[in-house]
Design a protein around this motif. Sequence first.
Motif, PDB file in Angstrom:
ATOM      1  N   HIS A  57     -27.493  19.336   0.153  1.00  0.00           N
ATOM      2  CA  HIS A  57     -27.176  18.507   1.186  1.00  0.00           C
ATOM      3  C   HIS A  57     -27.977  18.555   2.540  1.00  0.00           C
ATOM      4  N   PRO A  58     -28.130  17.649   3.446  1.00  0.00           N
ATOM      5  CA  PRO A  58     -28.880  17.863   4.558  1.00  0.00           C
ATOM      6  C   PRO A  58     -28.739  18.986   5.375  1.00  0.00           C
ATOM      7  N   THR A  59     -29.767  19.620   5.876  1.00  0.00           N
ATOM      8  CA  THR A  59     -29.797  21.143   6.810  1.00  0.00           C
ATOM      9  C   THR A  59     -30.360  20.966   7.888  1.00  0.00           C
ATOM     10  N   GLY A  60     -31.016  19.968   8.234  1.00  0.00           N
ATOM     11  CA  GLY A  60     -31.822  19.790   9.515  1.00  0.00           C
ATOM     12  C   GLY A  60     -33.260  20.046   9.176  1.00  0.00           C
ATOM     13  N   ARG A  61     -33.583  20.390   8.080  1.00  0.00           N
ATOM     14  CA  ARG A  61     -35.059  20.671   7.666  1.00  0.00           C
ATOM     15  C   ARG A  61     -35.773  19.002   7.264  1.00  0.00           C
ATOM     16  N   CYS A  62     -36.724  18.847   7.931  1.00  0.00           N
ATOM     17  CA  CYS A  62     -37.133  17.629   7.468  1.00  0.00           C
ATOM     18  C   CYS A  62     -38.186  17.455   6.279  1.00  0.00           C
ATOM     19  N   CYS A  63     -37.271  17.993   5.202  1.00  0.00           N
ATOM     20  CA  CYS A  63     -37.974  17.661   3.886  1.00  0.00           C
ATOM     21  C   CYS A  63     -36.689  17.822   2.729  1.00  0.00           C
ATOM     22  N   ASN A  64     -37.064  17.422   1.546  1.00  0.00           N
ATOM     23  CA  ASN A  64     -36.116  17.594   0.623  1.00  0.00           C
ATOM     24  C   ASN A  64     -35.518  18.961   0.096  1.00  0.00           C
ATOM     25  N   GLY A  65     -36.312  19.863   0.739  1.00  0.00           N
ATOM     26  CA  GLY A  65     -35.926  21.162  -0.083  1.00  0.00           C
ATOM     27  C   GLY A  65     -36.055  22.185   1.058  1.00  0.00           C
ATOM     28  N   ARG A  66     -36.885  23.344   0.751  1.00  0.00           N
ATOM     29  CA  ARG A  66     -37.410  24.353   1.395  1.00  0.00           C
ATOM     30  C   ARG A  66     -38.694  24.214   2.388  1.00  0.00           C
ATOM     31  N   LEU A  67     -38.764  24.790   3.467  1.00  0.00           N
ATOM     32  CA  LEU A  67     -40.155  24.830   4.323  1.00  0.00           C
ATOM     33  C   LEU A  67     -40.640  26.093   3.965  1.00  0.00           C
ATOM     34  N   VAL A  68     -42.284  25.951   4.291  1.00  0.00           N
ATOM     35  CA  VAL A  68     -42.819  27.056   4.040  1.00  0.00           C
ATOM     36  C   VAL A  68     -42.338  28.555   4.712  1.00  0.00           C
ATOM     37  N   LEU A 107     -42.273  21.034  10.940  1.00  0.00           N
ATOM     38  CA  LEU A 107     -42.935  21.850   9.978  1.00  0.00           C
ATOM     39  C   LEU A 107     -41.969  23.066   9.613  1.00  0.00           C
ATOM     40  N   THR A 108     -41.400  23.465  10.885  1.00  0.00           N
ATOM     41  CA  THR A 108     -40.424  24.711  10.831  1.00  0.00           C
ATOM     42  C   THR A 108     -39.113  24.628  11.434  1.00  0.00           C
ATOM     43  N   ASP A 109     -38.499  23.541  11.580  1.00  0.00           N
ATOM     44  CA  ASP A 109     -37.402  23.407  12.097  1.00  0.00           C
ATOM     45  C   ASP A 109     -36.273  23.616  11.013  1.00  0.00           C
ATOM     46  N   THR A 110     -35.438  24.661  11.246  1.00  0.00           N
ATOM     47  CA  THR A 110     -34.422  24.916  10.099  1.00  0.00           C
ATOM     48  C   THR A 110     -32.993  24.542  10.500  1.00  0.00           C
ATOM     49  N   PRO A 133     -31.616  11.510   1.894  1.00  0.00           N
ATOM     50  CA  PRO A 133     -31.794  12.276   0.909  1.00  0.00           C
ATOM     51  C   PRO A 133     -32.457  13.842   1.277  1.00  0.00           C
ATOM     52  N   TYR A 134     -32.568  13.990   2.675  1.00  0.00           N
ATOM     53  CA  TYR A 134     -33.163  15.337   2.993  1.00  0.00           C
ATOM     54  C   TYR A 134     -32.078  16.396   2.617  1.00  0.00           C
TER      55      TYR A 134
END
Length: 182
Positions: free
Chosen positions: A70-81, A43-46, A62-63
Amino acid sequence: MAHHCSSVFSMKLQLIKVFLSLATIKGVFGNCYSSIFSFGDSLTDTGNIYFTDPTQHCLFPPYGESYFTHPTGRCCNGRLVLDFTAQTLGLPLIKPYLGVENGSTIQEGVNFAVVGATALDASFFFERGIDNVSTNDSLRVQLDWFKKILPSLCNTSSDLLSLSEGENYRMLMLGVETTALR
């Protein structure tokens, strides 16, 4: 019992919503915060997962496509909280600890979170026959990383004291006494 757990979760969720609502109101926090140090899991890994498990699914499309392209290591399609919080507070996006180069500035914060991290070490689970722990970058490991960077953040013990004032309740919740970090 199940109802009690869901009501506790609901109450925690409401508190998070209140904090995030206040954080988005310009001027509420002003320039009170100059850095963010984050601990946690997916939930917070960047991007720490990139350095611990380069085969992780979060590192491939598609992360990341909707914001970073492009993928950044975040487990989402965009930004995290965490990203939204940093931007709202006028801080840069928080760098993953394992990606910080020697000599890089960490004064604006570092992220210690790793996808799949648990509060307990992997050995706890293995001793009980649970072997599906995806990483050993547990909360203890993340706190050890934090302790390694403390000398670069604090010139004197009084700096550390001012760093930890107001955060004592969080440290105590984690079972770490502030004096243990001095």
